[in-house]
Design a protein around this motif. Structure first.
Motif, PDB file in Angstrom:
ATOM      1  N   MET B  25     -11.849  12.254  -4.081  1.00 35.75           N
ATOM      2  CA  MET B  25     -10.596  11.845  -2.732  1.00 35.75           C
ATOM      3  C   MET B  25     -10.086  11.275  -2.573  1.00 35.75           C
ATOM      4  O   MET B  25      -8.881  10.900  -2.138  1.00 35.75           O
ATOM      5  CB  MET B  25     -11.453  12.274  -1.957  1.00 35.75           C
ATOM      6  N   ILE B  26     -11.118   9.748  -3.144  1.00 37.12           N
ATOM      7  CA  ILE B  26     -10.788   8.532  -2.996  1.00 37.12           C
ATOM      8  C   ILE B  26      -9.321   8.432  -4.114  1.00 37.12           C
ATOM      9  O   ILE B  26      -7.775   7.439  -3.846  1.00 37.12           O
ATOM     10  CB  ILE B  26     -11.656   6.859  -3.213  1.00 37.12           C
ATOM     11  N   PHE B  29      -6.205   9.736  -3.140  1.00 37.27           N
ATOM     12  CA  PHE B  29      -5.161   9.341  -2.162  1.00 37.27           C
ATOM     13  C   PHE B  29      -4.539   7.791  -2.673  1.00 37.27           C
ATOM     14  O   PHE B  29      -3.968   7.844  -2.474  1.00 37.27           O
ATOM     15  CB  PHE B  29      -6.747   8.670  -1.242  1.00 37.27           C
ATOM     16  N   MET B  30      -5.503   7.118  -3.299  1.00 38.67           N
ATOM     17  CA  MET B  30      -4.638   5.994  -4.537  1.00 38.67           C
ATOM     18  C   MET B  30      -3.207   6.730  -5.385  1.00 38.67           C
ATOM     19  O   MET B  30      -2.316   5.792  -5.126  1.00 38.67           O
ATOM     20  CB  MET B  30      -5.831   5.772  -5.259  1.00 38.67           C
ATOM     21  N   CYS B  32      -1.424   9.475  -4.611  1.00 40.49           N
ATOM     22  CA  CYS B  32      -0.489  10.612  -3.873  1.00 40.49           C
ATOM     23  C   CYS B  32       0.095   9.243  -2.917  1.00 40.49           C
ATOM     24  O   CYS B  32       0.748   9.703  -2.606  1.00 40.49           O
ATOM     25  CB  CYS B  32      -1.027  10.762  -3.591  1.00 40.49           C
ATOM     26  N   SER B  33      -0.281   8.224  -2.716  1.00 41.29           N
ATOM     27  CA  SER B  33      -0.160   8.232  -1.519  1.00 41.29           C
ATOM     28  C   SER B  33       0.681   6.212  -1.664  1.00 41.29           C
ATOM     29  O   SER B  33       0.589   5.395  -3.290  1.00 41.29           O
ATOM     30  CB  SER B  33      -1.050   7.272  -0.276  1.00 41.29           C
ATOM     31  N   ASN B  34       1.961   6.133  -0.652  1.00 44.60           N
ATOM     32  CA  ASN B  34       2.313   5.068  -0.506  1.00 44.60           C
ATOM     33  C   ASN B  34       1.676   3.965   0.161  1.00 44.60           C
ATOM     34  O   ASN B  34       2.315   4.454   1.378  1.00 44.60           O
ATOM     35  CB  ASN B  34       4.089   4.873  -0.305  1.00 44.60           C
ATOM     36  N   PHE B  35       1.619   2.772   0.227  1.00 45.57           N
ATOM     37  CA  PHE B  35       1.081   1.760   1.119  1.00 45.57           C
ATOM     38  C   PHE B  35       2.876   1.427   2.467  1.00 45.57           C
ATOM     39  O   PHE B  35       3.543   1.528   2.183  1.00 45.57           O
ATOM     40  CB  PHE B  35       1.076   0.845   0.739  1.00 45.57           C
TER      41      PHE B  35
END
Lengths: 135, 142
Positions: B25-26, B29-30, B32-35
């Motif tokens: 899961m981590i 998220f790393m 597929c996502s943008n900060f």
């Protein structure tokens, strides 16, 4: 005399009890600090470079925004009418210099209306030429 | 009467693979996502029906409700300073590289033309292509 050395091998155990706790803390961190929503917008085709004198011909569509009203070639229109009239011009099929739509606005025009007009011009295939007054 | 003793032991949940699932899961998220770089900037996005998805990897310029300018979430003193900063970033980009020269522009919907137009001109003057960011308005919202 032979000595037999027996090595006492001990099983090395990595403590994995808190492994999942750390992992879930990391997941919570990522969920809180990131966004997975898709950004939406439009790419404007604002002419780059120095300011130039644009020859405004009778055919160049001009959009005026000011005091809450919208004018296309000095005729009052709604945003939907502006979109329909620009679509009818089929700007996307024309050469670059014939795709220019001049955009003039009052100094107090809010970004919301300006943004919507730019989006409509861009969606109809136009190139935005911003009219500025010389100081 | 003989009662049968319940020989079943305490119920245990299999948690051996829990760590593996968590790390998968981590990684998800790393990837597929943008900060969110501009989470501290207070601005309300404009809305329009005529919007499409845009690349979020380009440098971004934001203007908050007070007209302050931010480049990648860091405050910039003026439109001229922004132009100089963007020129440094974009000077090695190929003029034909539209994606490489794209600059995301996020601006508060209440700002007046005199506030946002110099910033847009600074982006274009530095060789950037303005990608105006807003929220997609669905026809049902109208």
């Amino acid at each position: 005399m032979a000595f037999s050395i027996t090595k006492r091998k001990r099983a090395v155990d990595i403590p994995l009890d808190s492994f999942s706790d750390i992992a879930f803390l990391l997941i919570i961190f990522f969920i809180l600090t990131t966004s997975i929503q898709k950004m939406t917008g439009f790419q404007t085709e604002l002419p780059a470079g120095e300011k130039s004198e644009v020859k405004q011909t009778e055919k160049t569509p001009t959009v005026n925004i000011g005091a809450g009203r919208l004018l296309l070639n000095e005729k009052s229109v709604s945003l939907e009418q502006l979109a329909a009239e620009l679509q009818a011009l089929q700007l996307g099929t024309k050469a670059d210099d014939q795709r220019v739509v001049l955009l003039d606005s009052a100094p107090d025009v809010e970004y919301q209306l300006y943004f919507e007009v730019m989006a409509v011009i861009t969606a109809s295939g136009g190139v935005i030429g911003i009219l500025t007054e010389d100081k | 009467m003989k009662l049968r003793r319940n020989r079943k032991g305490p119920i245990t949940m299999p948690i051996v693979s829990m760590g593996d699932i968590a790390f998968l899961m981590i990684i998800f998220f790393m990837v597929c996502s943008n900060f969110v770089k501009e989470s501290q900037i207070e601005y309300k996005s404009p809305t329009s029906l005529n919007l499409a998805s845009v690349e979020s990897s380009s440098p971004s310029v934001a203007m908050d409700k007070e007209g302050k300018i931010y480049l990648e979430g860091k405050p910039v003193a003026s439109a001229d300073a922004l132009k100089a900063d963007l020129e440094k970033r974009l000077k090695e980009k190929d003029p034909k590289d539209v994606k490489g020269r794209s600059v995301l522009f996020k601006c508060d919907l209440r700002l007046a033309r005199d506030d946002f137009q110099p910033v847009m001109e600074a982006i274009v003057g530095a060789g950037g292509i303005v990608v105006a960011v807003g929220d997609l308005l669905k026809p049902s919202d109208n």
